[in-house]
Design a protein around this motif. Structure first.
Motif, short mmCIF file in Angstrom:
data_model
loop_
_atom_site.label_atom_id
_atom_site.label_comp_id
_atom_site.label_asym_id
_atom_site.label_seq_id
_atom_site.Cartn_x
_atom_site.Cartn_y
_atom_site.Cartn_z
N PHE A 74 -1.21 -4.36 -7.56
CA PHE A 74 -1.50 -4.53 -6.13
C PHE A 74 -2.24 -5.85 -5.93
O PHE A 74 -3.30 -6.07 -6.51
CB PHE A 74 -2.35 -3.34 -5.69
CG PHE A 74 -2.25 -2.98 -4.24
CD1 PHE A 74 -1.08 -2.50 -3.69
CD2 PHE A 74 -3.36 -3.11 -3.41
CE1 PHE A 74 -1.01 -2.14 -2.35
CE2 PHE A 74 -3.31 -2.75 -2.07
CZ PHE A 74 -2.13 -2.28 -1.54
N GLN A 126 -1.46 -7.79 -0.52
CA GLN A 126 -1.18 -6.38 -0.20
C GLN A 126 -2.43 -5.65 0.29
O GLN A 126 -2.34 -4.79 1.15
CB GLN A 126 -0.57 -5.68 -1.41
CG GLN A 126 0.84 -6.17 -1.71
CD GLN A 126 1.36 -5.66 -3.04
OE1 GLN A 126 0.68 -5.76 -4.07
NE2 GLN A 126 2.56 -5.11 -3.01
N VAL A 127 -3.60 -6.02 -0.25
CA VAL A 127 -4.86 -5.44 0.23
C VAL A 127 -5.06 -5.83 1.70
O VAL A 127 -5.39 -4.99 2.54
CB VAL A 127 -6.06 -5.89 -0.62
CG1 VAL A 127 -7.39 -5.49 0.02
CG2 VAL A 127 -5.97 -5.32 -2.04
N ASP A 138 -2.79 -6.68 3.87
CA ASP A 138 -1.80 -5.96 4.66
C ASP A 138 -2.24 -4.50 4.87
O ASP A 138 -2.14 -3.97 5.99
CB ASP A 138 -0.44 -6.02 3.96
CG ASP A 138 0.63 -5.23 4.73
OD1 ASP A 138 0.91 -5.61 5.89
OD2 ASP A 138 1.16 -4.26 4.17
N TYR A 139 -2.73 -3.86 3.82
CA TYR A 139 -3.19 -2.47 3.92
C TYR A 139 -4.35 -2.35 4.90
O TYR A 139 -4.34 -1.49 5.79
CB TYR A 139 -3.59 -1.95 2.53
CG TYR A 139 -4.18 -0.57 2.56
CD1 TYR A 139 -3.40 0.54 2.83
CD2 TYR A 139 -5.54 -0.39 2.32
CE1 TYR A 139 -3.95 1.82 2.86
CE2 TYR A 139 -6.10 0.88 2.35
CZ TYR A 139 -5.30 1.97 2.62
OH TYR A 139 -5.85 3.23 2.66
N TYR A 140 -5.36 -3.22 4.75
CA TYR A 140 -6.50 -3.19 5.68
C TYR A 140 -6.03 -3.38 7.11
O TYR A 140 -6.53 -2.74 8.03
CB TYR A 140 -7.51 -4.27 5.33
CG TYR A 140 -8.53 -3.92 4.25
CD1 TYR A 140 -8.35 -2.85 3.39
CD2 TYR A 140 -9.66 -4.70 4.08
CE1 TYR A 140 -9.27 -2.56 2.41
CE2 TYR A 140 -10.60 -4.41 3.10
CZ TYR A 140 -10.41 -3.35 2.27
OH TYR A 140 -11.33 -3.05 1.31
N ARG A 165 -3.13 -2.59 8.39
CA ARG A 165 -2.42 -1.39 8.84
C ARG A 165 -3.36 -0.22 9.16
O ARG A 165 -3.09 0.57 10.07
CB ARG A 165 -1.39 -0.95 7.81
CG ARG A 165 -0.21 -1.90 7.71
CD ARG A 165 0.67 -1.50 6.52
NE ARG A 165 1.69 -2.47 6.26
CZ ARG A 165 2.94 -2.36 6.69
NH1 ARG A 165 3.31 -1.31 7.40
NH2 ARG A 165 3.81 -3.30 6.40
N ILE A 166 -4.44 -0.10 8.39
CA ILE A 166 -5.35 1.04 8.62
C ILE A 166 -6.49 0.68 9.57
O ILE A 166 -7.32 1.53 9.89
CB ILE A 166 -5.92 1.60 7.31
CG1 ILE A 166 -6.83 0.60 6.61
CG2 ILE A 166 -4.80 2.09 6.40
CD1 ILE A 166 -7.71 1.22 5.53
#
Length: 180
Positions: A27, A31-32, A34-36, A38-39
């Motif tokens: 990861f 990607q981190v 992108d994840y942050y 999204r959430i």
């Protein structure tokens, strides 16, 4: 390599997006971020108006880490800052700040249990139940149930969640919505 991106009305310069932050699964920092992103709608309400301690992993989760309470001198001027005692903290109220934090390899966000405008009156109490010899996760679950029972007897509700590592955290709302 740096990449310029617009996040809301802010222009951010992101770096090392291909750097692997979680080697076991590959990861990356990109990607981190992108994840942050999204959430963020679910995460930001839990960070809003709270001084934040960063836990930064510049070389990923298998490398060295450090805690940072003070807002770094190189932080953009638009990031909210709040003085608590002698320390000027970051307060993460918006997506651009969250993305900036992820770009700083802040993989663990540790918000205060209090709001910045009333730092001496916490809005949550937390119990961190981590297994260790001779107790395992079943014993942590048992303690969480016992906590729930004891707290309910004095009129407090609690919520359990996994800690993100190996244990359980139990959160008790305080001093909000009529809960004193």
């Amino acid at each position: 390599m740096r990449v310029q991106v617009n996040v809301g009305e802010r222009r951010l310069s992101l770096s090392n997006l291909d750097k692997v932050m979680y080697p076991e699964v590959g990861f990356t920092k990109g990607q981190v971020i992108d994840y942050y992103s999204r959430i963020a709608p679910f995460l930001l309400p839990h960070l809003r108006d709270r001084p934040l301690t960063m836990k930064r992993y510049p070389d990923g989760v298998e490398g060295e880490f450090f805690y940072e309470k003070r807002i770094p001198s190189h932080a953009p001027e638009w990031i909210r800052r709040e003085q608590v005692g002698k320390i000027e903290y970051i307060v993460c109220d918006d997506l651009p700040t969250l993305v900036w934090l992820a770009n700083m390899a802040d993989l663990e966000l540790h918000p205060s249990l209090s709001l910045v405008d009333d730092i001496d009156r916490p809005t949550v109490m937390a119990f961190d139940l981590d297994p260790g010899p001779p107790a395992g996760i079943p014993e942590c679950c048992e303690v969480a149930f016992l906590l729930r029972e004891a707290l309910s007897q004095i009129g407090l509700e609690c919520f359990a969640k996994t800690s993100g590592s190996k244990g359980i955290q139990v959160y008790v709302p305080l001093n909000v919505d009529g809960v004193d």
